[in-house]
Design a protein around this motif. Structure first.
Motif, PDB file in Angstrom:
ATOM      1  N   ILE A 167       4.605  -3.941   9.700  1.00 34.07           N
ATOM      2  CA  ILE A 167       3.147  -3.752   9.839  1.00 34.07           C
ATOM      3  C   ILE A 167       2.651  -4.064  11.318  1.00 34.07           C
ATOM      4  O   ILE A 167       3.053  -4.965  11.690  1.00 34.07           O
ATOM      5  N   ALA A 168       2.361  -2.979  12.039  1.00 38.98           N
ATOM      6  CA  ALA A 168       1.873  -2.999  13.526  1.00 38.98           C
ATOM      7  C   ALA A 168       0.517  -3.504  13.345  1.00 38.98           C
ATOM      8  O   ALA A 168       0.084  -4.124  12.637  1.00 38.98           O
ATOM      9  N   SER A 169      -0.001  -3.215  14.545  1.00 43.05           N
ATOM     10  CA  SER A 169      -1.637  -3.845  14.813  1.00 43.05           C
ATOM     11  C   SER A 169      -2.363  -3.242  14.130  1.00 43.05           C
ATOM     12  O   SER A 169      -2.465  -1.913  13.307  1.00 43.05           O
ATOM     13  N   LEU A 170      -3.553  -3.999  13.475  1.00 40.80           N
ATOM     14  CA  LEU A 170      -4.480  -3.514  12.568  1.00 40.80           C
ATOM     15  C   LEU A 170      -5.867  -3.523  12.952  1.00 40.80           C
ATOM     16  O   LEU A 170      -6.259  -3.952  13.928  1.00 40.80           O
ATOM     17  N   GLY A 171      -6.708  -2.472  12.550  1.00 40.81           N
ATOM     18  CA  GLY A 171      -7.872  -2.410  12.882  1.00 40.81           C
ATOM     19  C   GLY A 171      -8.643  -1.397  12.072  1.00 40.81           C
ATOM     20  O   GLY A 171      -8.026  -0.960  11.026  1.00 40.81           O
ATOM     21  N   LEU A 172      -9.761  -1.029  12.358  1.00 43.86           N
ATOM     22  CA  LEU A 172     -10.753  -0.308  11.377  1.00 43.86           C
ATOM     23  C   LEU A 172     -10.462   1.194  11.612  1.00 43.86           C
ATOM     24  O   LEU A 172     -10.591   1.737  12.974  1.00 43.86           O
ATOM     25  N   ASP A 173     -10.163   2.278  10.763  1.00 42.23           N
ATOM     26  CA  ASP A 173      -9.797   3.676  11.122  1.00 42.23           C
ATOM     27  C   ASP A 173      -9.544   4.084   9.653  1.00 42.23           C
ATOM     28  O   ASP A 173      -9.131   3.347   8.827  1.00 42.23           O
ATOM     29  N   HIS A 174     -10.157   5.525   9.482  1.00 41.32           N
ATOM     30  CA  HIS A 174     -10.022   5.794   8.275  1.00 41.32           C
ATOM     31  C   HIS A 174     -10.885   5.259   7.141  1.00 41.32           C
ATOM     32  O   HIS A 174     -10.450   5.153   6.092  1.00 41.32           O
ATOM     33  N   GLN A 175     -12.225   4.857   7.649  1.00 37.71           N
ATOM     34  CA  GLN A 175     -12.869   3.899   7.050  1.00 37.71           C
ATOM     35  C   GLN A 175     -13.374   4.393   5.702  1.00 37.71           C
ATOM     36  O   GLN A 175     -13.626   3.776   4.346  1.00 37.71           O
ATOM     37  N   GLN A 176     -13.648   5.740   5.348  1.00 39.46           N
ATOM     38  CA  GLN A 176     -13.870   6.480   4.485  1.00 39.46           C
ATOM     39  C   GLN A 176     -12.804   6.328   3.056  1.00 39.46           C
ATOM     40  O   GLN A 176     -13.055   6.628   2.193  1.00 39.46           O
ATOM     41  N   PHE A 177     -11.738   5.963   3.512  1.00 41.27           N
ATOM     42  CA  PHE A 177     -10.680   5.806   2.614  1.00 41.27           C
ATOM     43  C   PHE A 177     -10.199   4.169   2.392  1.00 41.27           C
ATOM     44  O   PHE A 177      -9.966   3.863   1.567  1.00 41.27           O
ATOM     45  N   LEU A 178     -10.300   3.562   3.504  1.00 38.18           N
ATOM     46  CA  LEU A 178      -9.776   2.561   3.444  1.00 38.18           C
ATOM     47  C   LEU A 178     -10.806   1.190   3.687  1.00 38.18           C
ATOM     48  O   LEU A 178     -10.421  -0.185   3.569  1.00 38.18           O
ATOM     49  N   GLY A 179     -12.030   1.553   3.689  1.00 34.18           N
ATOM     50  CA  GLY A 179     -13.128   0.522   3.837  1.00 34.18           C
ATOM     51  C   GLY A 179     -13.602   0.030   5.268  1.00 34.18           C
ATOM     52  O   GLY A 179     -12.749   0.496   5.997  1.00 34.18           O
ATOM     53  N   ARG A 180     -14.553  -0.561   5.290  1.00 31.65           N
ATOM     54  CA  ARG A 180     -14.991  -1.012   6.573  1.00 31.65           C
ATOM     55  C   ARG A 180     -14.752  -2.641   6.603  1.00 31.65           C
ATOM     56  O   ARG A 180     -15.271  -3.105   7.850  1.00 31.65           O
ATOM     57  N   ASN A 181     -14.024  -3.235   5.980  1.00 36.38           N
ATOM     58  CA  ASN A 181     -13.712  -4.390   5.941  1.00 36.38           C
ATOM     59  C   ASN A 181     -12.124  -4.854   6.301  1.00 36.38           C
ATOM     60  O   ASN A 181     -11.379  -4.300   5.762  1.00 36.38           O
ATOM     61  N   MET A 182     -11.934  -5.596   7.436  1.00 40.68           N
ATOM     62  CA  MET A 182     -10.717  -5.659   7.868  1.00 40.68           C
ATOM     63  C   MET A 182      -9.725  -6.440   6.721  1.00 40.68           C
ATOM     64  O   MET A 182      -8.409  -5.992   6.878  1.00 40.68           O
ATOM     65  N   VAL A 183     -10.082  -7.276   6.082  1.00 41.14           N
ATOM     66  CA  VAL A 183      -9.306  -7.974   5.219  1.00 41.14           C
ATOM     67  C   VAL A 183      -8.900  -6.713   3.985  1.00 41.14           C
ATOM     68  O   VAL A 183      -7.825  -6.713   3.807  1.00 41.14           O
ATOM     69  N   GLY A 184      -9.755  -6.015   3.716  1.00 42.23           N
ATOM     70  CA  GLY A 184      -9.436  -4.884   2.657  1.00 42.23           C
ATOM     71  C   GLY A 184      -8.713  -3.986   3.253  1.00 42.23           C
ATOM     72  O   GLY A 184      -7.556  -3.504   2.614  1.00 42.23           O
ATOM     73  N   VAL A 185      -8.658  -3.545   4.575  1.00 42.00           N
ATOM     74  CA  VAL A 185      -7.623  -2.700   5.187  1.00 42.00           C
ATOM     75  C   VAL A 185      -6.397  -3.031   5.325  1.00 42.00           C
ATOM     76  O   VAL A 185      -5.287  -2.705   5.029  1.00 42.00           O
ATOM     77  N   ALA A 186      -6.348  -4.613   5.660  1.00 43.09           N
ATOM     78  CA  ALA A 186      -4.940  -5.391   5.737  1.00 43.09           C
ATOM     79  C   ALA A 186      -4.312  -5.320   4.544  1.00 43.09           C
ATOM     80  O   ALA A 186      -3.091  -5.275   4.247  1.00 43.09           O
ATOM     81  N   ARG A 187      -5.170  -5.476   3.220  1.00 47.22           N
ATOM     82  CA  ARG A 187      -4.460  -5.568   1.737  1.00 47.22           C
ATOM     83  C   ARG A 187      -3.688  -4.164   1.613  1.00 47.22           C
ATOM     84  O   ARG A 187      -2.824  -3.977   1.038  1.00 47.22           O
ATOM     85  N   GLU A 188      -4.392  -3.067   1.997  1.00 44.42           N
ATOM     86  CA  GLU A 188      -4.011  -1.631   1.860  1.00 44.42           C
ATOM     87  C   GLU A 188      -2.578  -1.571   2.572  1.00 44.42           C
ATOM     88  O   GLU A 188      -1.722  -0.989   1.988  1.00 44.42           O
ATOM     89  N   LYS A 189      -2.587  -1.804   3.855  1.00 48.92           N
ATOM     90  CA  LYS A 189      -1.508  -1.786   4.755  1.00 48.92           C
ATOM     91  C   LYS A 189      -0.416  -2.516   4.093  1.00 48.92           C
ATOM     92  O   LYS A 189       0.615  -2.089   4.113  1.00 48.92           O
ATOM     93  N   ALA A 190      -0.578  -3.647   3.570  1.00 45.80           N
ATOM     94  CA  ALA A 190       0.238  -4.705   3.059  1.00 45.80           C
ATOM     95  C   ALA A 190       1.069  -4.153   1.768  1.00 45.80           C
ATOM     96  O   ALA A 190       1.953  -4.446   1.064  1.00 45.80           O
TER      97      ALA A 190
END
Length: 436
Positions: A167-190
């Motif tokens: 997993i490379a660097s993490l940030g907010l993108d594609h919020q309409q699918f992955l949400g606007r919360n970084m913790v939630g994004v991290a869980r999706e990537k993981a």
């Protein structure tokens, strides 16, 4: 997510149009359709060479480029699947080192679409199936897969037993699918984590690292995180890398930017946290100079668009399209572009992206912002972007296209085309060089 994709090859263009007529819901993500499609095709994903699977918000494509360079420097034959493409649709699929040609792409795609008639898989899912068929039928030593969106529900995540995940660097993108919360994004990537498969990660803030570790732990994937299992720093013109196997001193990558050094270090860590494919240190050293990834702080020194600029100008292009990428590029500019040459940003943004957040890091850095639309895509208008830039205190002018923007400059400048991979692809199409 529905992709807007074209091809200059009439047969490929017709196949893309055929898929659009098949697709049940291009904005739905999940693994049901891709699994059904691959089942009809004989489950090619079960017959791939060892897979290196890479997710992340920014840097995953570059990490894949470093992985490929290191493996090829070690004498290995490597398949690579990445997305999106910049100029040619074929860029997404590299078979044992060579981009898929139009004849094979057309034949494979037609076969996949025949199987897709009642399934309605998205174009990205069709891309994945085409790649897996091509990879299955050509011998290779390794297969690198870049996640398209997220991780957990991405079509590439049908691989049940990869060799190693990253997993490379993490940030907010594609919020309409992955949400606007970084913790939630991290869980999706993981969500690419698999039982007993090393999950190699960059260094994240504690809450993000905990989210990744939680998902990995739930499936029994060991986490090999930068800062604990391995470390990397850029000092005195070299990458100083250390893990349990020892220390390496590697040259800085040809790809510009401190962030690229850390992407390279992630690739090194992924290769050193698996034991199936031997990649000796000299191959890791060679990869730093071999790796290429177009439109990532790429300088263009010739071509029609470059020739339109005043003598003494520079032309750079980067496909970054979110605030995290913008901060990295702006930081590079502050560190390395200190010669007093005017920085002019040629900027465009899709409507779905955070244009304000992407422009903000350049406030006080860019002397002028020339704003563009993106032909054929749902984008912010040049006039809206001009107004946005002006509210940030930037001098801005709306232009009708890249040629108009280049012709508008009267004094030498360092010109950075930024804000969209589609815009980067348009520049490379008009100016060259084309990605190979």
């Amino acid at each position: 997510m529905k992709e807007v994709v074209r091809s200059s090859d009439p047969r490929i263009a017709a196949l893309i149009a055929r898929q659009a007529a098949q697709s049940a819901d291009g904005d739905q993500i999940g693994l049901g359709r891709i699994r059904a499609l691959l089942d009809r095709l004989g489950r090619p994903q079960d017959s791939l060479p060892p897979v290196l699977h890479v997710a992340g918000t920014n840097g995953k494509g570059s990490t894949c480029a470093f992985l490929r360079a290191a493996l090829e420097a070690a004498g290995k034959r490597v398949h690579v699947f990445t997305s999106p493409h910049l100029v040619r649709y074929n860029e997404r699929i590299r078979i044992a080192g060579t981009l898929i040609d139009d004849v094979e792409l057309g034949g494979r795609m037609a076969a996949v679409l025949d199987a897709n008639e009642e399934i309605g898989a998205s174009l990205f899912e069709v891309n994945v199936a085409v790649a897996f068929l091509a990879f299955r039928d050509t011998p290779a030593d390794a297969c690198i897969l870049e996640v398209g969106l997220g991780g957990r529900l991405d079509a590439t995540n049908v691989i049940e037993r990869p060799l190693v995940c990253g997993i490379a660097s993490l940030g907010l993108d594609h919020q309409q699918f992955l949400g606007r919360n970084m913790v939630g994004v991290a869980r999706e990537k993981a969500g690419i984590a698999k039982p007993a498969v090393p999950l190699v990660t960059q260094l994240y803030p504690p809450d993000i690292a905990a989210a990744v570790a939680g998902i990995a732990g739930s499936v029994g994937a060991p986490v090999e995180a930068r800062g604990s299992s391995w470390t990397a720093s850029l000092r005195h013109g070299a990458i100083n890398y250390r893990d349990r196997e020892g220390m390496l001193k590697l040259p800085t990558p040809r790809l510009a930017g401190k962030h690229q050094a850390m992407n390279a270090a992630l690739a090194v860590a992924m290769l050193r946290h698996q034991s199936t494919i031997a990649v000796p240190p000299p191959a890791l050293t060679a990869a730093m100079g071999w790796a290429q990834w177009p439109a990532r702080l790429q300088q263009l020194t010739a071509g029609p668009m470059f020739d339109m600029l005043p003598r003494g100008s520079e032309l750079w292009v980067d496909g970054g399209h979110n605030p995290a990428a913008a901060r990295l590029i702006a930081d590079h500019a502050r560190r390395h572009w200190q010669d007093g040459k005017r920085l002019v940003l040629v900027f465009a943004s899709l409507a779905s992206k955070d244009a304000a957040g992407t422009l903000r890091p350049f406030r006080g850095l860019a002397q002028e912002v020339l704003t563009l639309g993106i032909d054929g895509h749902d984008c912010r208008s040049p006039e809206a972007l001009e107004q946005l830039a002006e509210t940030m205190g930037c001098t801005a002018r709306a232009k009708v296209g890249l040629a108009d923007a280049m012709a508008a400059l009267r004094q030498p400048a360092r010109v950075l085309v930024f804000g969209s991979l589609y815009l980067a692809g348009e520049l490379l199409t008009l100016n060259g060089p084309l990605p190979e």
